[in-house]
Design an enzyme around this catalytic site. Structure first.
Site, PDB file in Angstrom:
ATOM      1  N   CYS A 279     -28.951  47.932  -4.870  1.00 15.54           N
ATOM      2  CA  CYS A 279     -30.221  47.203  -4.987  1.00 15.54           C
ATOM      3  C   CYS A 279     -31.387  48.158  -5.200  1.00 15.54           C
ATOM      4  O   CYS A 279     -31.892  48.756  -4.254  1.00 15.54           O
ATOM      5  CB  CYS A 279     -30.437  46.343  -3.735  1.00 15.54           C
ATOM      6  SG  CYS A 279     -31.967  45.395  -3.807  1.00 15.54           S
TER       7      CYS A 279
ATOM      8  N   CYS B 257     -34.589  47.185  -3.410  1.00 12.20           N
ATOM      9  CA  CYS B 257     -34.595  47.466  -1.967  1.00 12.20           C
ATOM     10  C   CYS B 257     -34.755  48.961  -1.705  1.00 12.20           C
ATOM     11  O   CYS B 257     -35.481  49.367  -0.801  1.00 12.20           O
ATOM     12  CB  CYS B 257     -33.283  47.033  -1.314  1.00 12.20           C
ATOM     13  SG  CYS B 257     -32.634  45.470  -1.889  1.00 12.20           S
ATOM     14  N   ASP B 258     -34.028  49.774  -2.448  1.00 11.88           N
ATOM     15  CA  ASP B 258     -33.881  51.176  -2.054  1.00 11.88           C
ATOM     16  C   ASP B 258     -34.539  52.196  -2.979  1.00 11.88           C
ATOM     17  O   ASP B 258     -34.615  53.376  -2.636  1.00 11.88           O
ATOM     18  CB  ASP B 258     -32.387  51.511  -1.911  1.00 11.88           C
ATOM     19  CG  ASP B 258     -31.731  50.658  -0.830  1.00 11.88           C
ATOM     20  OD1 ASP B 258     -32.412  50.341   0.161  1.00 11.88           O
ATOM     21  OD2 ASP B 258     -30.553  50.293  -0.977  1.00 11.88           O
TER      22      ASP B 258
END
Ligand code: NDP
Length: 315
Positions: free
Chosen positions: A139, A142-143
Site C-alpha cells: 500500500c 499507507c506507507d
C-alpha cells in the site's frame, strides 16, 4: 444441520476490519444485537501494517493492530458479540439468511452485513515475506510517506501500480518500476502519466528474484526475462501492486460480482442483489480501499440494515 440447533440473530456481520467493526458499532447502538465473526485474520489488512498516519482522529498516528483493537473494544462496548471464527458457507436463497461457521454452527440471520475485505496479492518470494513491514508493503498510500526522499521499487503494471508509482514519485527521489512484460496493462492515460514522470524508471520484462535486506529493505535482485541478465537495484522500500483478491468466494452462488469478484452494490447504497444482505468495505470497493472509506461504508451498511429490519417490523 438440523434447524432446531440453529441460532437466530437479527444482524450478522462477517469480517472484522474497519468496515465490519464500524457496522458493529452502529448496529449495536441501534439495538440490533449484532454478532460479528472475525474471520481468520481478526482486524483485517490493518493488522499487517505498522503505522497508520492517515486515519483521522489520530494526530500522532497509530499502529494498525492497535487501531483495530480500539475498533473492536468500541464495538463490544455497545454489546457486539465478537467470535473468532470463520464463516464458511452461506445460503441466501430464502427470506432468512442461513450461515455456517467453520465449526458447523448454523445461524439464521434476518440481515447480514458482509465486510470480508480483500487481500493483497504477493509475489510469493520468501524474502518478500521476511521483509514484510520492514520496507515491503502492498500500500503506497499507507506507507509511501515513510520513504520520502528515498529510492523505492514498485512491482506491477496495472492501474494500481501506475497510480501508486506516480503517487510515490511525488514523495520519493526515484521510483524503480518493475514490469514483467514489454507492455503495461494500465489504461493509456495512467501509462502516459507514468511515462511523463521524470523520476520513474521503468524496467521492462523484469521480474524480481529476491528482495534484499536483513532487518530492512536495501534493494532487490532482478532479472530480465528476455535476456536472462540479472542486476541489483538499490532502494529502501519494495511496493507490490499486482492486484487484490476480494474475499468473496463463499457468496459466489448468491451475490452479483464483477469480473474481479468484487461484490456489486446498488448506487448510493450497500444493498446487494439479495434483500437483507449488505456489503461494505474492500469486498465491494476496488477503487478507494482505505480504512476510512471502509469504515464509512460499514456505517452505511448498518444504517441500511437497520432500515430494512425496521421496515420488516423486526426491530
Ligand atoms: P490488475 O489485475 O489490473 O493488474 C495487476 C498487474 O500486476 C498486471 O500488470 C500484472 O501483470 C501484474 N502482475 C501480476 N502478477 C505479477 C507477478 N507475479 N509479478 C509481476 N507482476 C505481476 O490489478 P490492479 O490492482 O492494478 O487493478 C485492479 C482493477 O482496479 C483494474 O480493473 C483496474 O483498472 C482498477 N483500478 C482502477 C483505478 C482507476 O481507475 N483510478 C485505480 C486502480 C485500480 P500482467 O499485465 O503481465 O498480467
Amino acid at each position: 444441520m438440523d434447524n432446531k440447533e440453529a441460532e437466530k440473530v437479527h444482524c450478522l456481520i462477517i469480517g472484522s476490519g474497519p468496515a465490519g467493526y464500524t457496522a458493529a458499532i452502529y448496529a449495536a447502538r441501534a439495538n440490533m444485537k449484532p454478532i460479528l465473526y472475525t474471520g481468520k485474520e481478526p482486524g483485517g489488512q490493518l493488522t499487517i501494517t505498522n503505522d497508520v498516519e492517515n486515519y483521522p482522529g489520530y494526530p500522532d498516528g497509530v499502529m494498525g493492530p492497535e487501531m483495530m483493537e480500539h475498533f473492536r473494544k468500541q464495538a463490544e462496548r455497545f454489546g457486539t458479540e465478537v467470535r473468532y471464527e470463520m464463516i464458511e458457507k452461506v445460503d441466501f436463497s430464502g427470506e432468512q439468511k442461513r450461515v455456517w461457521s467453520e465449526t458447523g454452527h448454523e445461524i439464521i440471520a434476518d440481515a447480514v452485513i458482509i465486510s470480508t475485505g480483500a487481500s493483497a496479492r504477493w509475489l510469493g518470494l520468501e524474502s518478500e515475506t521476511k521483509l514484510m513491514n520492514k520496507g515491503v508493503s502492498a500500500c503506497a498510500v499507507c506507507d509511501g510517506f515513510f520513504f520520502r526522499g528515498k529510492e523505492v521499487i514498485i512491482v506491477g503494471a496495472g492501474d494500481t501500480a501506475a497510480e501508486e508509482a506516480t503517487y510515490l514519485a511525488k514523495l520519493c527521489s526515484k521510483v524503480h518500476m518493475l514490469v514483467r512484460r514489454d507492455e503495461m496493462r494500465a489504461s493509456k492515460i495512467m501509462q502516459q502519466r507514468v511515462l511523463d514522470t521524470e523520476n520513474i524508471e521503468i524496467y521492462w520484462n523484469t521480474e524480481t528474484e529476491e528482495v534484499l535486506g536483513e532487518e530492512e529493505v536495501i534493494g532487490a535482485r532482478v532479472k530480465n526475462n528476455k535476456t536472462g541478465e540479472e542486476s541489483i537495484i538499490n532502494a529502501s522500500a519494495f511496493f507490490v501492486a499486482i492486484g487484490h483478491k476480494p474475499n468473496t468466494w463463499i457468496f459466489e452462488d448468491y451475490l452479483d460480482m464483477d469480473d474481479a469478484k468484487y461484490l456489486i452494490t446498488q448506487p448510493d447504497s450497500t444493498k446487494t442483489n439479495v434483500e437483507g444482505v449488505f456489503a461494505s468495505g474492500d469486498a465491494q470497493d476496488n477503487v478507494y480501499r482505505q480504512a476510512v472509506t471502509a469504515a464509512g461504508t460499514g456505517c452505511m451498511a448498518a444504517l441500511d440494515a437497520e432500515r430494512y429490519l425496521a421496515a420488516k417490523g423486526i426491530i
